[in-house]
Enzyme design. Structure first.
Site, short mmCIF file in Angstrom:
data_model
loop_
_atom_site.label_atom_id
_atom_site.label_comp_id
_atom_site.label_asym_id
_atom_site.label_seq_id
_atom_site.Cartn_x
_atom_site.Cartn_y
_atom_site.Cartn_z
N TYR A 164 -52.15 1.41 -20.98
CA TYR A 164 -51.47 0.21 -20.48
C TYR A 164 -51.95 -0.11 -19.06
O TYR A 164 -52.28 -1.27 -18.75
CB TYR A 164 -49.95 0.39 -20.49
CG TYR A 164 -49.25 -0.76 -19.79
CD1 TYR A 164 -49.11 -1.99 -20.43
CD2 TYR A 164 -48.78 -0.64 -18.49
CE1 TYR A 164 -48.52 -3.07 -19.80
CE2 TYR A 164 -48.19 -1.72 -17.85
CZ TYR A 164 -48.05 -2.93 -18.50
OH TYR A 164 -47.49 -3.99 -17.85
N ARG A 221 -38.28 -4.21 -19.13
CA ARG A 221 -39.49 -3.67 -19.74
C ARG A 221 -39.96 -2.56 -18.82
O ARG A 221 -40.25 -2.79 -17.65
CB ARG A 221 -40.57 -4.74 -19.88
CG ARG A 221 -40.25 -5.78 -20.93
CD ARG A 221 -41.46 -6.65 -21.22
NE ARG A 221 -42.53 -5.84 -21.82
CZ ARG A 221 -43.82 -5.95 -21.49
NH1 ARG A 221 -44.20 -6.80 -20.55
NH2 ARG A 221 -44.72 -5.20 -22.08
N PHE A 281 -61.33 -4.83 2.14
CA PHE A 281 -60.52 -5.44 1.08
C PHE A 281 -60.02 -4.38 0.09
O PHE A 281 -58.88 -4.43 -0.36
CB PHE A 281 -61.36 -6.49 0.35
CG PHE A 281 -60.72 -7.05 -0.89
CD1 PHE A 281 -59.72 -8.00 -0.80
CD2 PHE A 281 -61.12 -6.61 -2.14
CE1 PHE A 281 -59.11 -8.50 -1.95
CE2 PHE A 281 -60.53 -7.11 -3.29
CZ PHE A 281 -59.53 -8.06 -3.19
#
Length: 404
Positions: A164, A221, A281
């Site tokens: 996931y 969830r 970044f």
């Protein structure tokens, strides 16, 4: 007392405020770009600051990439959408980004504004170079397919959890690596390292956001894997009850220990970056992640309210992260903080120590450690690093699926 009790953070906070002003001045004049950068500020102030590290072309591509994935995530997160409606949208979202006439209203607050005006994001997307467009399309397609799979599938095992997180965050790492490569500034990073960059951030967010997610309306969830939490409680929601505090903290520590396995890959990825703007970044969110793991570890307040790094400390991370030496030093310091909180009676204490030791060994073997002072003079480790027990929509911290 607030920031007055930590005067060393004041200069960084002031520079952070000035940086926010520079962001506003960098926004292109066209309406669709003005919307994109304004929306970026509204849904993620911290990411809007971090993205400033990038050059103009790459900054525009990453801004659009972020908003596309944020919109996709908004569809996934809206539990009011019936699955028979949601699933085809997730699977076809990569096509919708090419169509400025496409509209699907969902989500709440700023996320609904994003969805209601998604044509502006599509218009900006269509102005990007073809290399950027193809990278964004590919990752959006794969992420939508993965999200659709887990709409109807519970996260049972640690393998499910990793899968996931790969779909919703590891693929973000893939996409960013491809965008960097498309600029000609970086070699294409190995997929397993790009994946770990996303998984470390995503797992940190899943851990930190337990209480917000479990209390979600109309239904929650959750992505804590049953393979972990079932060792401690019968139902995942039981972790939030005071009578289960000891077991809850043990489960939390198990989750943090699982996340730490990705830290060394992240260090390897960052050490290979050539362009300093790309490096900053990537590095700032990763330092925030290891810092958040350190303040969440062994901290029952994760189950009572919001736990996040102080704004002043966040400002220092953004201000002071300039080289890989800074990254090694910050990872070493926050790993040492986490190590100081390990309870010998915790069932995973030995494994946690091994993973922390491995991170610290990687940092030390670089030969680049220096004292950042992120921990100097701090005594109460929970309060020294964390803001907790009060939610703030204006807080600076990492969130949700992508690097918020």
């Amino acid at each position: 007392m607030g920031v007055l009790s930590r005067p060393e953070e004041v200069p960084a906070l002031l520079r952070l405020k000035l940086a926010a002003g520079r962001i506003r001045r960098q926004i292109p004049p066209q309406d669709h770009w003005a919307f994109a950068y304004d929306m970026l500020q509204r849904v993620s102030r911290s990411f809007a600051l971090v993205i400033q590290q990038l050059g103009p072309d790459l900054r525009n591509a990453v801004c659009v990439f972020y908003l596309v994935l944020r919109a996709l995530d908004t569809v996934e997160d809206d539990t009011a959408i019936p699955n028979e409606v949601k699933l085809p949208i997730l699977r076809d979202f990569y096509r919708h980004i090419y169509n400025p006439d496409w509209l699907f209203s969902c989500g709440a607050n700023d996320y609904r504004v994003l969805m209601d005006n998604f044509r502006q994001v599509s218009t900006a997307f269509l102005e990007l170079g073809e290399g950027y467009q193809k990278a964004i399309e590919e990752i959006t397609r794969r992420m939508g397919e993965g999200m659709a799979k887990f709409i109807c599938t519970e996260v049972e095992t640690i393998d499910d959890y990793d899968e996931y997180c790969h779909y919703v965050a590891g693929l973000v790492g893939y996409g960013l690596s491809r965008l960097f490569h498309a600029t000609g500034t970086e070699d294409l990073a190995p997929d397993h390292l790009s994946n770990s960059m996303g998984l470390f951030l995503q797992k940190t967010n899943i851990i930190r956001d337990y209480l917000e997610d479990i209390n979600e309306i109309p239904r929650c969830r959750m992505f804590w894997p049953r393979e972990i939490w079932s060792k401690y409680v019968d139902k995942l929601e039981d972790l939030k009850y005071e009578e289960n505090s000891e077991k809850a903290v043990q489960c939390l520590n198990d989750m943090v220990t699982n996340a730490l396995i990705h830290a060394q890959d992240c260090l390897q990825y960052m050490s290979a970056l050539k362009d300093n703007s790309n490096f900053r970044f990537c590095a700032i969110p990763q330092i925030m992640a290891i810092g958040t793991c350190a303040i969440c570890y062994n901290n029952v307040k994760v189950f009572r309210g919001v736990v996040k790094m102080r704004r002043g400390l966040t400002a220092r991370v953004i201000d002071e992260t300039k080289s890989i030496s800074d990254v090694y030093s910050a990872f070493y310091e926050f790993s040492s903080l986490l190590e100081s909180k390990i309870d010998d009676n915790d069932p995973n204490a030995a494994l946690t120590r091994r993973r922390v030791d491995a991170i610290k060994k990687t940092c030390k073997s670089s030969g680049l450690l220096k004292r950042r002072g992120l921990r100097s003079g701090e005594i109460n480790v929970q309060n020294a690093y964390a803001d907790h027990d009060r939610a703030s929509s204006g807080g600076y911290y990492l969130g949700c699926t992508v690097w918020q």
